[in-house]
Design an enzyme around this catalytic site. Structure first.
Site, PDB file in Angstrom:
ATOM      1  N   LYS A   1      27.326  45.471  53.005  1.00 41.78           N
ATOM      2  CA  LYS A   1      26.276  46.387  52.538  1.00 41.78           C
ATOM      3  C   LYS A   1      24.880  45.822  52.837  1.00 41.78           C
ATOM      4  O   LYS A   1      24.026  46.519  53.385  1.00 41.78           O
ATOM      5  CB  LYS A   1      26.410  46.633  51.019  1.00 41.78           C
ATOM      6  CG  LYS A   1      27.771  47.193  50.613  1.00 41.78           C
ATOM      7  CD  LYS A   1      27.825  47.519  49.132  1.00 41.78           C
ATOM      8  CE  LYS A   1      27.732  46.330  48.201  1.00 41.78           C
ATOM      9  NZ  LYS A   1      28.915  45.440  48.224  1.00 41.78           N
TER      10      LYS A   1
ATOM     11  N   ARG B   1      27.157  50.331  40.054  1.00 47.46           N
ATOM     12  CA  ARG B   1      28.456  49.666  40.043  1.00 47.46           C
ATOM     13  C   ARG B   1      29.289  50.121  38.857  1.00 47.46           C
ATOM     14  O   ARG B   1      30.421  49.669  38.713  1.00 47.46           O
ATOM     15  CB  ARG B   1      28.250  48.165  39.935  1.00 47.46           C
ATOM     16  CG  ARG B   1      28.382  47.385  41.253  1.00 47.46           C
ATOM     17  CD  ARG B   1      28.017  45.947  40.932  1.00 47.46           C
ATOM     18  NE  ARG B   1      28.518  44.955  41.836  1.00 47.46           N
ATOM     19  CZ  ARG B   1      27.800  44.379  42.792  1.00 47.46           C
ATOM     20  NH1 ARG B   1      26.576  44.789  43.029  1.00 47.46           N
ATOM     21  NH2 ARG B   1      28.310  43.400  43.505  1.00 47.46           N
TER      22      ARG B   1
ATOM     23  N   ARG C   1      30.461  33.197  54.291  1.00 47.73           N
ATOM     24  CA  ARG C   1      29.071  33.373  53.873  1.00 47.73           C
ATOM     25  C   ARG C   1      28.678  32.283  52.875  1.00 47.73           C
ATOM     26  O   ARG C   1      27.572  31.744  52.922  1.00 47.73           O
ATOM     27  CB  ARG C   1      28.919  34.765  53.241  1.00 47.73           C
ATOM     28  CG  ARG C   1      27.513  35.101  52.774  1.00 47.73           C
ATOM     29  CD  ARG C   1      27.399  36.547  52.319  1.00 47.73           C
ATOM     30  NE  ARG C   1      28.060  36.784  51.046  1.00 47.73           N
ATOM     31  CZ  ARG C   1      28.165  37.979  50.458  1.00 47.73           C
ATOM     32  NH1 ARG C   1      27.656  39.045  51.039  1.00 47.73           N
ATOM     33  NH2 ARG C   1      28.766  38.122  49.309  1.00 47.73           N
TER      34      ARG C   1
ATOM     35  N   ARG D   1      25.478  30.514  47.586  1.00 49.62           N
ATOM     36  CA  ARG D   1      25.850  31.267  46.389  1.00 49.62           C
ATOM     37  C   ARG D   1      27.124  30.694  45.787  1.00 49.62           C
ATOM     38  O   ARG D   1      28.157  30.644  46.450  1.00 49.62           O
ATOM     39  CB  ARG D   1      26.086  32.740  46.744  1.00 49.62           C
ATOM     40  CG  ARG D   1      24.825  33.517  46.958  1.00 49.62           C
ATOM     41  CD  ARG D   1      25.121  34.927  47.409  1.00 49.62           C
ATOM     42  NE  ARG D   1      25.950  35.680  46.462  1.00 49.62           N
ATOM     43  CZ  ARG D   1      26.218  36.974  46.605  1.00 49.62           C
ATOM     44  NH1 ARG D   1      25.750  37.649  47.635  1.00 49.62           N
ATOM     45  NH2 ARG D   1      26.966  37.598  45.712  1.00 49.62           N
TER      46      ARG D   1
ATOM     47  N   ARG E   1      35.593  39.246  41.120  1.00 47.99           N
ATOM     48  CA  ARG E   1      34.653  40.299  41.553  1.00 47.99           C
ATOM     49  C   ARG E   1      35.424  41.508  42.089  1.00 47.99           C
ATOM     50  O   ARG E   1      35.062  42.650  41.807  1.00 47.99           O
ATOM     51  CB  ARG E   1      33.677  39.747  42.601  1.00 47.99           C
ATOM     52  CG  ARG E   1      32.578  38.895  41.946  1.00 47.99           C
ATOM     53  CD  ARG E   1      31.996  37.863  42.892  1.00 47.99           C
ATOM     54  NE  ARG E   1      31.140  38.445  43.911  1.00 47.99           N
ATOM     55  CZ  ARG E   1      30.744  37.801  45.014  1.00 47.99           C
ATOM     56  NH1 ARG E   1      31.160  36.549  45.244  1.00 47.99           N
ATOM     57  NH2 ARG E   1      29.962  38.385  45.885  1.00 47.99           N
TER      58      ARG E   1
HETATM   59  P1  AMP Z   1      25.955  41.286  45.029  1.00 47.21           P
HETATM   60  O1  AMP Z   1      24.937  40.497  45.765  1.00 47.21           O
HETATM   61  O2  AMP Z   1      25.700  42.772  45.106  1.00 47.21           O
HETATM   62  O3  AMP Z   1      27.356  40.945  45.384  1.00 47.21           O
HETATM   63  O4  AMP Z   1      25.777  40.918  43.486  1.00 47.21           O
HETATM   64  C1  AMP Z   1      25.995  39.605  43.007  1.00 47.21           C
HETATM   65  C2  AMP Z   1      26.243  39.627  41.515  1.00 47.21           C
HETATM   66  O5  AMP Z   1      25.106  40.164  40.839  1.00 47.21           O
HETATM   67  C3  AMP Z   1      27.400  40.496  41.064  1.00 47.21           C
HETATM   68  O6  AMP Z   1      28.637  39.826  41.152  1.00 47.21           O
HETATM   69  C4  AMP Z   1      27.017  40.793  39.633  1.00 47.21           C
HETATM   70  O7  AMP Z   1      27.276  39.693  38.790  1.00 47.21           O
HETATM   71  C5  AMP Z   1      25.518  40.954  39.737  1.00 47.21           C
HETATM   72  N1  AMP Z   1      25.191  42.364  40.020  1.00 47.21           N
HETATM   73  C6  AMP Z   1      24.639  42.868  41.162  1.00 47.21           C
HETATM   74  N2  AMP Z   1      24.476  44.194  41.088  1.00 47.21           N
HETATM   75  C7  AMP Z   1      24.936  44.551  39.871  1.00 47.21           C
HETATM   76  C8  AMP Z   1      25.079  45.787  39.212  1.00 47.21           C
HETATM   77  N3  AMP Z   1      24.695  46.945  39.784  1.00 47.21           N
HETATM   78  N4  AMP Z   1      25.599  45.794  37.959  1.00 47.21           N
HETATM   79  C9  AMP Z   1      25.967  44.651  37.367  1.00 47.21           C
HETATM   80  N5  AMP Z   1      25.900  43.454  37.945  1.00 47.21           N
HETATM   81  C10 AMP Z   1      25.393  43.390  39.191  1.00 47.21           C
END
Ligand code: AMP
Length: 356
Positions: free
Chosen positions: A180, A255, A294, A300, A312
């Site tokens: 994404k 989400r 990654r 991360r 996740r």
């Molecule tokens: P991402 O970079 O989108 O994979 O997000 C990394 C982490 O941030 C996720 O595993 C969640 O812990 C938190 N996070 C990101 N977006 C959301 C969301 N829309 N709702 C809740 N937690 C989020």
């Protein structure tokens, strides 16, 4: 809005301020860049002793909860026991105002007042009293009389409402590692969209150790979702920071169903809507490999541990996957194959967007 209307409002403001402060020597402090014309005109109508100065905040925002304010031009020294009157060109959500108040919090002024030429009462959060208001306006993007659109238009004598081009608002949907973020980088250039990644926003806040970052960290470290109320608020703030965007790519948001509903409400309130939700499809095994890869460079912690990664995926299956039905019901859900070369996948996404 004509220059005559603006001048009438400013004359009126100057008279009101004079009625309260003409017996002393207030320090007017304009907020650059937007307020420069307002300050110049107001002072011409203010026929009493006064001083004038300016502050400038950086556009680097969003750290107010910790009181960190980045300034490009600091308030003048020796404001102790002085009456300070802030001159703002426009107050909308109140976010900048909050930063300003922080900026003056240690100055021991006698009185701190706020005057604004334009005021969006519909979206102001009401946190601080605004002492002098020139003109109340609806929540539309305006340009002219010091206010810019991408730095242009500040020199216009009148104020204009920006005509919105047709917006495109997209949600990029898919499991962690689906690509994404990578695809959003290409699409935002191609279609001139503002990319909002809630994951990136959280990581930015964690890096800067803000209150929001500290709160999110405990969840993110485990691969859990951050609570909806926190995430929704952060997302709303970010949308509101970009009133001139010609559309958004939401990446990693929504989400949960609650987030999707909140997004609809937010967009509706701005006469906007989601045009398409595009899912990047890939199998868990492929995704897990990509994420581990990654993690080797991203640093991360949630990318480096297979247990967290699977958590996740599990959270995705439980909380996020049901959004397919939510957007299917609105006829907005599209699915593309997320496996292949990056540019091939961009082309698949572009095809969906161009057929909208
Ligand atoms: P991402 O970079 O989108 O994979 O997000 C990394 C982490 O941030 C996720 O595993 C969640 O812990 C938190 N996070 C990101 N977006 C959301 C969301 N829309 N709702 C809740 N937690 C989020």
């Amino acid at each position: 809005m004509s220059n005559a209307q603006i001048q009438t409002a400013i004359k009126d403001l100057a008279a009101k301020i004079a009625a309260d402060h003409k017996e002393e020597t207030p320090v007017f402090i304009g907020v650059l860049n937007g307020a420069f014309m307002f300050v110049a005109d107001l002072l011409k109508y203010y026929d009493h002793p006064c001083e004038v100065s300016f502050v400038k905040l950086s556009s680097y925002q969003g750290l107010t909860s910790t009181g960190i304010v980045e300034t490009l031009l600091d308030p003048p020294e020796n404001l102790e026991n002085r009456t300070v009157i802030i001159l703002e060109d426009i107050i909308d959500t109140g976010r900048t105002l909050k930063e300003l108040v922080h900026l003056f919090s240690n100055t021991n002024v006698k009185e701190f007042k706020i005057a604004t030429l334009f005021y969006k009462s519909e979206i102001y959060n009401g946190e601080y009293t605004i002492d002098y208001v020139g003109i109340e306006i609806p929540d539309k993007f305006i340009v002219g009389y010091g206010l810019d659109y991408n730095e242009l238009g500040r020199n216009l004598k009148e104020v204009y409402q920006l005509k919105q081009q047709h917006m495109i608002n997209l949600v990029l949907f898919g499991k962690p590692g689906a690509g994404k973020g990578t695809q959003a980088e290409f699409l935002k250039e191609k279609y001139n969209l503002k990319h909002i990644s809630t994951g990136d926003l959280f990581r930015f806040n964690m890096k800067n150790n803000t209150e929001l970052g500290q709160l999110a960290k405990s969840y993110i470290d485990k691969g859990d979702l951050v609570p909806d109320e926190v995430t929704i608020k952060m997302l709303q703030d970010d949308v509101e920071k970009n009133p001139d965007a010609s559309g958004f790519i939401f990446d990693g948001f929504p989400r949960t169903t609650a987030q999707a509903e909140a997004l609809d409400v937010l967009l509706q309130s701005k006469d906007m809507q989601i045009d398409a939700v595009i899912a990047l499809e890939a199998d868990d095994d492929v995704l897990e490999k990509r994420i581990i890869e990654r993690g080797k460079t991203s640093g991360r912690t949630d990318d480096q541990d297979p247990v967290k990664i699977r958590n996740r995926f599990a959270n995705y299956a439980k909380d996020t996957a049901p959004l397919k039905d939510f957007y299917d019901a609105q006829n907005k859900f599209h699915s593309v194959n997320g496996i292949g070369a990056i540019d091939e996948i961009t082309a698949r996404l572009a095809k969906v967007i161009e057929e909208l």
